[in-house]
Design a protein around this motif. Sequence first.
Motif, PDB file in Angstrom:
ATOM      1  N   ASP A 178     -12.205   1.626  14.787  1.00 63.11           N
ATOM      2  CA  ASP A 178     -12.001   0.198  14.537  1.00 63.11           C
ATOM      3  C   ASP A 178     -11.305  -0.023  13.193  1.00 63.11           C
ATOM      4  O   ASP A 178     -10.442  -0.891  13.067  1.00 63.11           O
ATOM      5  CB  ASP A 178     -13.339  -0.545  14.561  1.00 63.11           C
ATOM      6  N   GLY A 179     -11.696   0.764  12.178  1.00 60.85           N
ATOM      7  CA  GLY A 179     -11.062   0.647  10.880  1.00 60.85           C
ATOM      8  C   GLY A 179      -9.582   0.970  10.954  1.00 60.85           C
ATOM      9  O   GLY A 179      -8.752   0.287  10.347  1.00 60.85           O
ATOM     10  N   PHE A 180      -9.234   1.994  11.707  1.00 65.58           N
ATOM     11  CA  PHE A 180      -7.827   2.350  11.881  1.00 65.58           C
ATOM     12  C   PHE A 180      -7.082   1.215  12.579  1.00 65.58           C
ATOM     13  O   PHE A 180      -5.979   0.824  12.159  1.00 65.58           O
ATOM     14  CB  PHE A 180      -7.709   3.641  12.687  1.00 65.58           C
ATOM     15  N   ALA A 181      -7.675   0.671  13.638  1.00 67.05           N
ATOM     16  CA  ALA A 181      -7.022  -0.403  14.393  1.00 67.05           C
ATOM     17  C   ALA A 181      -6.823  -1.644  13.535  1.00 67.05           C
ATOM     18  O   ALA A 181      -5.787  -2.316  13.617  1.00 67.05           O
ATOM     19  CB  ALA A 181      -7.861  -0.738  15.628  1.00 67.05           C
ATOM     20  N   ARG A 182      -7.810  -1.960  12.680  1.00 65.04           N
ATOM     21  CA  ARG A 182      -7.725  -3.157  11.839  1.00 65.04           C
ATOM     22  C   ARG A 182      -6.671  -3.023  10.754  1.00 65.04           C
ATOM     23  O   ARG A 182      -6.039  -4.011  10.363  1.00 65.04           O
ATOM     24  CB  ARG A 182      -9.074  -3.447  11.150  1.00 65.04           C
ATOM     25  N   ASN A 183      -6.463  -1.830  10.266  1.00 68.26           N
ATOM     26  CA  ASN A 183      -5.665  -1.656   9.048  1.00 68.26           C
ATOM     27  C   ASN A 183      -4.317  -0.992   9.257  1.00 68.26           C
ATOM     28  O   ASN A 183      -3.544  -0.906   8.300  1.00 68.26           O
ATOM     29  CB  ASN A 183      -6.474  -0.845   8.032  1.00 68.26           C
ATOM     30  N   ARG A 184      -4.007  -0.531  10.459  1.00 71.20           N
ATOM     31  CA  ARG A 184      -2.781   0.249  10.644  1.00 71.20           C
ATOM     32  C   ARG A 184      -1.519  -0.580  10.430  1.00 71.20           C
ATOM     33  O   ARG A 184      -0.447  -0.025  10.184  1.00 71.20           O
ATOM     34  CB  ARG A 184      -2.743   0.916  12.018  1.00 71.20           C
ATOM     35  N   TYR A 185      -1.621  -1.894  10.509  1.00 71.65           N
ATOM     36  CA  TYR A 185      -0.445  -2.727  10.255  1.00 71.65           C
ATOM     37  C   TYR A 185      -0.451  -3.328   8.850  1.00 71.65           C
ATOM     38  O   TYR A 185       0.449  -4.071   8.489  1.00 71.65           O
ATOM     39  CB  TYR A 185      -0.374  -3.854  11.289  1.00 71.65           C
ATOM     40  N   VAL A 186      -1.483  -2.988   8.081  1.00 73.87           N
ATOM     41  CA  VAL A 186      -1.606  -3.522   6.723  1.00 73.87           C
ATOM     42  C   VAL A 186      -1.124  -2.507   5.696  1.00 73.87           C
ATOM     43  O   VAL A 186      -0.402  -2.844   4.753  1.00 73.87           O
ATOM     44  CB  VAL A 186      -3.074  -3.915   6.432  1.00 73.87           C
ATOM     45  N   GLY A 187      -1.528  -1.239   5.869  1.00 75.90           N
ATOM     46  CA  GLY A 187      -1.145  -0.210   4.911  1.00 75.90           C
ATOM     47  C   GLY A 187      -1.756  -0.457   3.553  1.00 75.90           C
ATOM     48  O   GLY A 187      -2.908  -0.899   3.445  1.00 75.90           O
ATOM     49  N   ILE A 188      -0.990  -0.195   2.497  1.00 77.46           N
ATOM     50  CA  ILE A 188      -1.540  -0.341   1.143  1.00 77.46           C
ATOM     51  C   ILE A 188      -1.286  -1.733   0.561  1.00 77.46           C
ATOM     52  O   ILE A 188      -1.490  -1.955  -0.632  1.00 77.46           O
ATOM     53  CB  ILE A 188      -0.974   0.729   0.191  1.00 77.46           C
ATOM     54  N   LEU A 189      -0.869  -2.681   1.388  1.00 75.92           N
ATOM     55  CA  LEU A 189      -0.671  -4.051   0.914  1.00 75.92           C
ATOM     56  C   LEU A 189      -2.027  -4.745   0.849  1.00 75.92           C
ATOM     57  O   LEU A 189      -2.347  -5.660   1.628  1.00 75.92           O
ATOM     58  CB  LEU A 189       0.288  -4.806   1.847  1.00 75.92           C
ATOM     59  N   VAL A 190      -2.847  -4.318  -0.095  1.00 75.50           N
ATOM     60  CA  VAL A 190      -4.235  -4.761  -0.214  1.00 75.50           C
ATOM     61  C   VAL A 190      -4.407  -5.550  -1.509  1.00 75.50           C
ATOM     62  O   VAL A 190      -4.017  -5.092  -2.586  1.00 75.50           O
ATOM     63  CB  VAL A 190      -5.191  -3.540  -0.219  1.00 75.50           C
ATOM     64  N   ASP A 191      -4.959  -6.759  -1.397  1.00 77.13           N
ATOM     65  CA  ASP A 191      -5.190  -7.588  -2.590  1.00 77.13           C
ATOM     66  C   ASP A 191      -6.456  -7.184  -3.322  1.00 77.13           C
ATOM     67  O   ASP A 191      -6.489  -7.147  -4.555  1.00 77.13           O
ATOM     68  CB  ASP A 191      -5.278  -9.065  -2.192  1.00 77.13           C
ATOM     69  N   ASP A 192      -7.507  -6.884  -2.574  1.00 74.63           N
ATOM     70  CA  ASP A 192      -8.787  -6.507  -3.164  1.00 74.63           C
ATOM     71  C   ASP A 192      -9.279  -5.230  -2.495  1.00 74.63           C
ATOM     72  O   ASP A 192      -9.601  -5.220  -1.306  1.00 74.63           O
ATOM     73  CB  ASP A 192      -9.813  -7.637  -2.970  1.00 74.63           C
ATOM     74  N   TRP A 193      -9.334  -4.150  -3.265  1.00 79.78           N
ATOM     75  CA  TRP A 193      -9.710  -2.849  -2.708  1.00 79.78           C
ATOM     76  C   TRP A 193     -11.213  -2.699  -2.531  1.00 79.78           C
ATOM     77  O   TRP A 193     -11.662  -1.773  -1.844  1.00 79.78           O
ATOM     78  CB  TRP A 193      -9.203  -1.731  -3.625  1.00 79.78           C
TER      79      TRP A 193
END
Length: 342
Positions: A178-193
Amino acid sequence: MFVGPGSLPELADFLQKPAVKQVFVVVDANTAAMCLPLLKNVLPAGCEVVEIPAGEDYKTLATCETLWTALTEARADRYAVVVNLGGGVVTDLGGFAAAVYKRGVRFVQVPTTLLAQVDASVGGKTGVDFMGFKNQLGVFQEPAGVFIEPRFLQTLDPRQLKSGYAEIVKHWLIADADGFARNRYVGILVDDWTPLIRESVALKQRIVAQDPLESGLRKLLNFGHTVGHALESYLLQQPGREILHGEAVAAGMVCEAWLSHQKGLLSAEELDKIETFLFSVFEKVQFVTLETEAIAQFALQDKKNSGSTINCTLLESIGRGVYDQPVTLAEIAESLRYYHRL
């Protein structure tokens, strides 16, 4: 384990306990300049700062002697605490040096890179490199505490941030579809780690709690590392070609996902998803085809091996890893040639 803005006040409380008699802070040249100032209101008066050179080249027994000498000259006893302020090199080396000084003094980890925050500082593995092999010497020793302050990530360049992100991706691939599915289109474009760090650390802690000494389930965490460590170790011996740990692991995950597919475990569709995602984030590691056999030879020193059998962690599917999968040197070399062709 403390994650978030409250972690440094918790560190201050820990260091003020009556059982803490002496405090030694291990830093490298980078964290001395960029991270140590953030601890000025946290560290007790009279603590001693021990600076070591920055970089994987200095993750050695010789560097440990710097810390052992400082501890010995200060007459540090078992009530001393070593605070490791840095990335994976500092937390691995500082933990190892503390674990063997007088058969063990307490240490705490204050990881300053994403790689150290989600991987190196968590799980009680310590160690140094030896004779060109990654983490060849080390002990399992849990820290007295881990204090993760995401603000330290603001000191990193994008390359270092991506290196740590590889370990987060690894956690998704072995145990969190689920984590992979949620984040695979986000990549490292993260505002809050902070949320990603908490999730990743919690996943690793769950695995480590069931197998603290890596006799079984914990081997899942080595996905990408059999080939990755071989590639990293080989290039560390090539001046000017050194790569970061996470870059090697990202390449290793591509190779080991391909091996998973070759062995009938992972579907072609999921292999493609993994490759597409990893190459959208990570630059391709450069080597030539003629080097693949030499790189593969480093896998013979992998700590998961049993005798002459190279044991690898592979994927049955995204989110489901499987450990103790035998692979040959020829298969590792072929996986590197596959990676080179992509």
